[in-house]
Write a protein that holds these residues in place. Structure first.
Motif, mmCIF file in Angstrom:
data_model
loop_
_atom_site.group_PDB
_atom_site.id
_atom_site.type_symbol
_atom_site.label_atom_id
_atom_site.label_comp_id
_atom_site.label_asym_id
_atom_site.label_seq_id
_atom_site.Cartn_x
_atom_site.Cartn_y
_atom_site.Cartn_z
ATOM 1 N N VAL A 164 36.341 -34.927 58.503
ATOM 2 C CA VAL A 164 36.388 -33.900 59.547
ATOM 3 C C VAL A 164 37.068 -34.493 60.785
ATOM 4 C CG1 VAL A 164 35.011 -32.380 61.022
ATOM 5 C CG2 VAL A 164 34.246 -32.887 58.683
ATOM 6 N N ASP A 165 37.957 -33.730 61.377
ATOM 7 C CA ASP A 165 38.676 -34.171 62.579
ATOM 8 C C ASP A 165 37.800 -33.873 63.801
ATOM 9 O OD1 ASP A 165 40.577 -35.017 64.359
ATOM 10 O OD2 ASP A 165 41.821 -33.216 64.194
ATOM 11 N N TRP A 166 36.763 -34.682 63.971
ATOM 12 C CA TRP A 166 35.779 -34.433 65.028
ATOM 13 C C TRP A 166 36.361 -34.686 66.416
ATOM 14 C CZ3 TRP A 166 31.655 -31.878 63.759
ATOM 15 C CH2 TRP A 166 31.003 -32.076 62.534
ATOM 16 N N TRP A 167 35.871 -33.885 67.357
ATOM 17 C CA TRP A 167 36.061 -34.129 68.783
ATOM 18 C C TRP A 167 34.690 -34.434 69.392
ATOM 19 C CZ3 TRP A 167 40.641 -32.984 71.827
ATOM 20 C CH2 TRP A 167 41.726 -32.501 71.072
ATOM 21 N N PRO A 168 34.610 -35.307 70.386
ATOM 22 C CA PRO A 168 33.383 -35.369 71.183
ATOM 23 C C PRO A 168 33.327 -34.138 72.086
ATOM 24 C CG PRO A 168 35.038 -36.795 72.143
ATOM 25 C CD PRO A 168 35.637 -36.244 70.871
ATOM 26 N N TRP A 169 32.132 -33.846 72.620
ATOM 27 C CA TRP A 169 32.008 -32.734 73.567
ATOM 28 C C TRP A 169 32.910 -33.016 74.761
ATOM 29 C CZ3 TRP A 169 29.525 -28.065 73.615
ATOM 30 C CH2 TRP A 169 29.476 -27.414 74.844
ATOM 31 N N SER A 170 33.851 -32.114 75.025
ATOM 32 C CA SER A 170 34.818 -32.353 76.089
ATOM 33 C C SER A 170 35.567 -31.066 76.389
ATOM 34 C CB SER A 170 35.829 -33.438 75.682
ATOM 35 O OG SER A 170 36.533 -33.047 74.505
ATOM 36 N N GLU A 171 36.113 -30.977 77.591
ATOM 37 C CA GLU A 171 36.959 -29.840 77.949
ATOM 38 C C GLU A 171 38.184 -29.785 77.044
ATOM 39 O OE1 GLU A 171 38.006 -30.015 82.032
ATOM 40 O OE2 GLU A 171 35.940 -29.842 82.765
ATOM 41 N N GLU A 172 38.685 -30.958 76.658
ATOM 42 C CA GLU A 172 39.874 -31.005 75.821
ATOM 43 C C GLU A 172 39.649 -30.330 74.472
ATOM 44 O OE1 GLU A 172 40.063 -34.085 78.898
ATOM 45 O OE2 GLU A 172 38.545 -33.531 77.414
ATOM 46 N N ALA A 173 38.437 -30.477 73.925
ATOM 47 C CA ALA A 173 38.149 -29.858 72.623
ATOM 48 C C ALA A 173 38.228 -28.335 72.724
ATOM 49 C CB ALA A 173 36.768 -30.292 72.139
ATOM 50 N N PHE A 174 37.658 -27.765 73.764
ATOM 51 C CA PHE A 174 37.687 -26.311 73.910
ATOM 52 C C PHE A 174 39.097 -25.823 74.247
ATOM 53 C CE2 PHE A 174 33.209 -27.350 74.521
ATOM 54 C CZ PHE A 174 32.616 -26.421 73.676
ATOM 55 N N ALA A 175 39.828 -26.640 75.000
ATOM 56 C CA ALA A 175 41.222 -26.278 75.285
ATOM 57 C C ALA A 175 42.052 -26.247 74.001
ATOM 58 C CB ALA A 175 41.815 -27.261 76.291
ATOM 59 N N GLU A 176 41.770 -27.194 73.101
ATOM 60 C CA GLU A 176 42.477 -27.218 71.825
ATOM 61 C C GLU A 176 42.143 -25.979 70.988
ATOM 62 O OE1 GLU A 176 44.812 -28.754 68.563
ATOM 63 O OE2 GLU A 176 44.828 -28.900 70.751
ATOM 64 N N ALA A 177 40.878 -25.569 70.995
ATOM 65 C CA ALA A 177 40.502 -24.356 70.259
ATOM 66 C C ALA A 177 41.207 -23.135 70.831
ATOM 67 C CB ALA A 177 38.985 -24.174 70.308
ATOM 68 N N LYS A 178 41.294 -23.097 72.155
ATOM 69 C CA LYS A 178 41.996 -21.966 72.780
ATOM 70 C C LYS A 178 43.472 -21.994 72.427
ATOM 71 C CE LYS A 178 42.554 -19.672 77.252
ATOM 72 N NZ LYS A 178 42.233 -19.729 78.704
ATOM 73 N N ARG A 179 44.077 -23.178 72.439
ATOM 74 C CA ARG A 179 45.507 -23.291 72.108
ATOM 75 C C ARG A 179 45.774 -22.843 70.681
ATOM 76 N NH1 ARG A 179 48.984 -26.325 69.499
ATOM 77 N NH2 ARG A 179 47.387 -27.706 68.641
ATOM 78 N N ARG A 180 44.887 -23.243 69.754
ATOM 79 C CA ARG A 180 45.074 -22.884 68.338
ATOM 80 C C ARG A 180 44.540 -21.501 68.017
ATOM 81 N NH1 ARG A 180 42.252 -27.225 64.801
ATOM 82 N NH2 ARG A 180 42.833 -25.651 63.235
ATOM 83 N N ASP A 181 43.761 -20.926 68.956
ATOM 84 C CA ASP A 181 43.150 -19.608 68.741
ATOM 85 C C ASP A 181 42.231 -19.628 67.523
ATOM 86 O OD1 ASP A 181 42.583 -16.964 69.334
ATOM 87 O OD2 ASP A 181 44.181 -16.201 68.026
ATOM 88 N N VAL A 182 41.335 -20.636 67.487
ATOM 89 C CA VAL A 182 40.368 -20.757 66.394
ATOM 90 C C VAL A 182 38.974 -20.923 66.993
ATOM 91 C CG1 VAL A 182 42.010 -21.777 64.775
ATOM 92 C CG2 VAL A 182 40.678 -23.269 66.282
ATOM 93 N N PRO A 183 37.941 -20.587 66.218
ATOM 94 C CA PRO A 183 36.575 -20.807 66.702
ATOM 95 C C PRO A 183 36.203 -22.295 66.691
ATOM 96 C CG PRO A 183 36.531 -19.938 64.471
ATOM 97 C CD PRO A 183 37.973 -19.927 64.896
ATOM 98 N N VAL A 184 35.059 -22.559 67.293
ATOM 99 C CA VAL A 184 34.568 -23.929 67.437
ATOM 100 C C VAL A 184 33.311 -24.092 66.596
ATOM 101 C CG1 VAL A 184 33.614 -25.603 69.060
ATOM 102 C CG2 VAL A 184 35.510 -24.138 69.758
ATOM 103 N N LEU A 185 33.237 -25.201 65.859
ATOM 104 C CA LEU A 185 31.998 -25.616 65.227
ATOM 105 C C LEU A 185 31.362 -26.686 66.118
ATOM 106 C CD1 LEU A 185 30.003 -25.908 62.714
ATOM 107 C CD2 LEU A 185 31.391 -27.912 62.160
ATOM 108 N N ILE A 186 30.129 -26.432 66.575
ATOM 109 C CA ILE A 186 29.381 -27.413 67.370
ATOM 110 C C ILE A 186 28.224 -27.896 66.504
ATOM 111 C CG2 ILE A 186 28.093 -27.836 69.497
ATOM 112 C CD1 ILE A 186 29.559 -25.369 70.674
ATOM 113 N N SER A 187 28.268 -29.165 66.121
ATOM 114 C CA SER A 187 27.253 -29.751 65.251
ATOM 115 C C SER A 187 26.436 -30.737 66.083
ATOM 116 C CB SER A 187 27.920 -30.463 64.068
ATOM 117 O OG SER A 187 26.953 -31.122 63.272
#
Length: 662
Positions: A20-43
């Motif tokens: 899994v291409d994990w991100w740590p909790w960060s503004e960058e992770a949510f910005a990437e989801a917005k850029r790709r227009d995909v939902p976020v999995l928070i585990s």
């Protein structure tokens, strides 16, 4: 890309090599989801969590699942112990959507963090179906998905709302809380409620203080029975000391094997205070063993105490701890092996899995002949040596500020009662780590690891528990710096966490903005941030003579008085502080040339009323308000006893001191 490789969290590091291409909790992770227009999995999980490991093995280590996640989601891994604020927000959402919560926690959210689906553990097949369904819904029914998310945010905003009815936390209300606990008490097995059964440490601390005030035999018996049942059960490590997180049954037999720092810190206080008040030899032994477990098993090379020992050993829960009768005989020989099987209730049928048993104490060993006690110690040591050769559970070695604060307070209480210099030194050293590593530019950081402080900001429980710990070390050492540090942390908390209506948020006003600002006043596995802060405010006010801190504490307790009245089991730490305020709390200054072994000091610590503060030293020690303008009278040690800022006459004898403390 391995974004978790540099994390301070052992939990995140456990997942660093996942497909899994994990991100740590960060503004960058949510910005990437917005850029790709995909939902976020928070585990969300933590390093010692058994079912987190299971879901990792089944799903997150599977390349096919990893591909599905990487193609359709931005995946964020969160250590709940590093980011309790994030955990609190999404746990409230999970409970609102499902009626329950737990870890691992699985949240699907929009790119702005708004949750629209929440759950906990999912077997692989169910998890794959969920991901496929959400991918389709995000593509074809996005408006409905976003509407559901908005409804969840509205629901959790209401659940976290501040304000509401208040009432003074009176003696009558605390008596009613003790009566409520008595009605919910399991008179057969001890404790409260059924399976799974958690150590009710904060309720027991409250009940011990309630017993001190009222002399209630019933209240004391509840504590004694529960403490003995836990200490003799499988939830307690009969060979090495230390308590597991909970028992999976209702009678303390089979534990969920993870050992958490916070549980053992709070339970050390319970057994220390039970011993102090009753002289109970079992409580004395368990307190000593629990203090030893904290320092021996959780001490880290860089200073501070580790968070937890894992539930699993090489992927198998409890593998380090379980025994068969044949294994006992192999380790000890026939006679001692059979004797140990009887003592520890190890049977051919077993109490755990695959014919193995968890050791529990089926016979009394605290009030037995010296020969029996010596045999128990010898057998116990031999079994520990054999067990140490087995594979051992991994350790989450990050240092959490709040939990280390709880441990320091517990170790100080134990050290002041026993005079144990090793424990006292350890408490001071751990406090030093918190002061020197975790306070950065006047603000607390939540975690450190390997001597390096982490980025997560301290939350309210960190400020409260660490400030209370500094107040405890001030009393242990008579050094003014600890009281100064406590006051500085409390002033930050009052400036940045207050709600304006008497309560407190769990995050600071300048912390990262989440979808809602958490403010949970209930005591659960650990004291709530509010309860921890109140305990520190009460102690600090008594030590400094500054009433405004007491007034803040009383106002904050008034906001949780309705919880004490209706749900006493979830307000134990708050009720403990309520008892301290009813008591006074007493302020005891021992002016002496012997601030370690003076009989007046030893008597004050042994017989202190609920929540009392006790300081000893030479007159006018810098930074020690209780010793200011208080001379040695008649050339000998002098005790000054005050209660609620009103003082009795100075006394010189132990008998006169005890009369004032009665």
């Amino acid at each position: 890309m391995n974004r978790l490789a540099s994390a301070t969290s052992p939990y995140l590091l456990q997942h660093a090599e996942n497909p899994v291409d994990w991100w740590p909790w960060s503004e960058e992770a949510f910005a990437e989801a917005k850029r790709r227009d995909v939902p976020v999995l928070i585990s969300v999980g933590y390093a010692a969590c058994h079912w987190c490991h299971v879901m990792a093995h089944e799903s997150f280590e599977d390349p096919a699942v990893g591909g599905l996640l990487n193609d359709n989601f931005v995946s964020i891994k969160v250590d709940r112990e590093e980011r309790p604020d994030v955990d609190a927000v999404y746990m409230t959402a999970t409970q609102a959507m499902t009626g329950q919560g737990g870890w691992p926690m699985t949240v699907l959210a929009a790119p702005d963090g708004t949750p629209f689906f929440c759950g906990t553990y999912f077997p692989r097949a169910n998890f794959v179906r969920l991901l496929e369904s959400v991918t389709t819904a995000w593509r074809d029914q996005r408006e409905a998905v976003l509407q559901q998310g908005a409804a969840v945010v509205e629901a959790i905003g209401g659940a976290q709302a501040v304000g509401g009815p208040t009432a003074p936390l009176t003696a009558e209300l605390l008596d009613a809380a003790a009566e409520q606990l008595a009605r919910e008490y399991d008179s057969v097995n001890g404790g409260f409620g059924g399976a799974p059964k958690f150590p009710p440490h904060m309720n027991l601390l409250f009940q011990l203080r309630h017993y001190q005030r009222t002399g209630s035999v019933r209240t004391l018996e509840i504590v004694r029975h529960t403490a003995e049942a836990m200490a003799r059960g499988g939830i307690y490590d009969q060979l090495a000391g230390g308590f597991a997180r909970y028992s999976v049954d209702g009678h303390w037999t089979v534990p969920h094997f993870e050992k958490m720092l916070y549980d053992n810190a709070l339970l050390l206080r319970v057994y220390t205070q039970l011993w102090r008040l009753t002289g109970d030899r079992m409580a004395e032994r368990i307190a000593a063993e629990t203090a030893g477990f904290l320092l021996d098993d959780l001490g880290t090379a860089a200073g501070g105490l580790a968070s937890a020992l894992d539930a699993d050993t090489e992927g198998v829960e409890g593998a380090t701890y379980a025994w068969t009768p044949a294994q006992l005989v192999e380790a000890l020989g026939t006679d001692d092996g059979q004797w140990a099987a009887d003592l520890f209730a190890v049977t051919p049928a077993g109490s755990f899995e695959h014919g193995t048993s968890v050791l529990r104490l089926a016979r009394d060993i605290d009030d037995v002949d010296p020969e029996v006690a010596a045999r128990w110690r010898r057998v116990r040591g031999a079994l520990r040596a054999v067990r140490d050769l087995r594979p051992q559970p991994s350790r989450d070695d990050k240092v959490v500020a709040a939990w280390n604060g709880l441990a320091v307070t517990a170790l100080v209480e134990y050290a002041t009662l026993t005079g144990d210099a090793v424990t006292a030194g350890a408490a001071r050293d751990i406090a030093g780590v918190l002061a020197e590593r975790h306070i950065v530019d006047g603000r607390l950081r939540r975690v450190s690891r390997d001597g390096k402080v982490g980025e997560p900001a301290g939350v309210l429980e960190d400020y409260g528990a660490v400030a209370e710990a500094f107040c405890a070390v001030h009393q242990l050492t008579g050094e003014g710096r600890w009281l100064t540090l406590a006051g500085e942390l409390l002033d930050v908390a009052l400036a940045h966490f207050a709600t304006g209506s008497g309560g407190f948020y769990d995050t600071a006003d300048d912390a990262e903005k989440l979808i809602t600002r958490p403010a949970d006043p209930t005591d659960n596995a650990t004291p709530s941030g509010l309860s921890a802060l109140v305990a520190a405010l009460v102690a600090y006010s008594a030590l400094t003579g500054e009433p405004r801190y007491r007034e803040v504490a009383e106002t904050a307790l008034a906001t949780v008085a309705p919880i004490v009245a209706r749900h006493a089991r979830f307000a134990g730490y708050a009720a403990t502080s309520g008892e301290a305020l009813l008591s006074g709390p007493y302020e005891v200054a021992i002016v002496t040339t012997d601030p370690v072994g003076d009989p007046l000091l030893l008597a004050a610590r042994r017989h202190a009323p609920p929540g009392a503060v006790v300081v000893a030293g030479a007159p006018d020690q810098p930074g020690v308000p209780l010793l200011a303008d208080r001379p040695l009278l008649a050339g000998g040690s002098t005790a000054y006893v005050c209660r609620g800022f009103v003082c009795d006459r100075p006394v010189h004898t132990v008998d006169d001191l005890l009369a004032q403390l009665a």
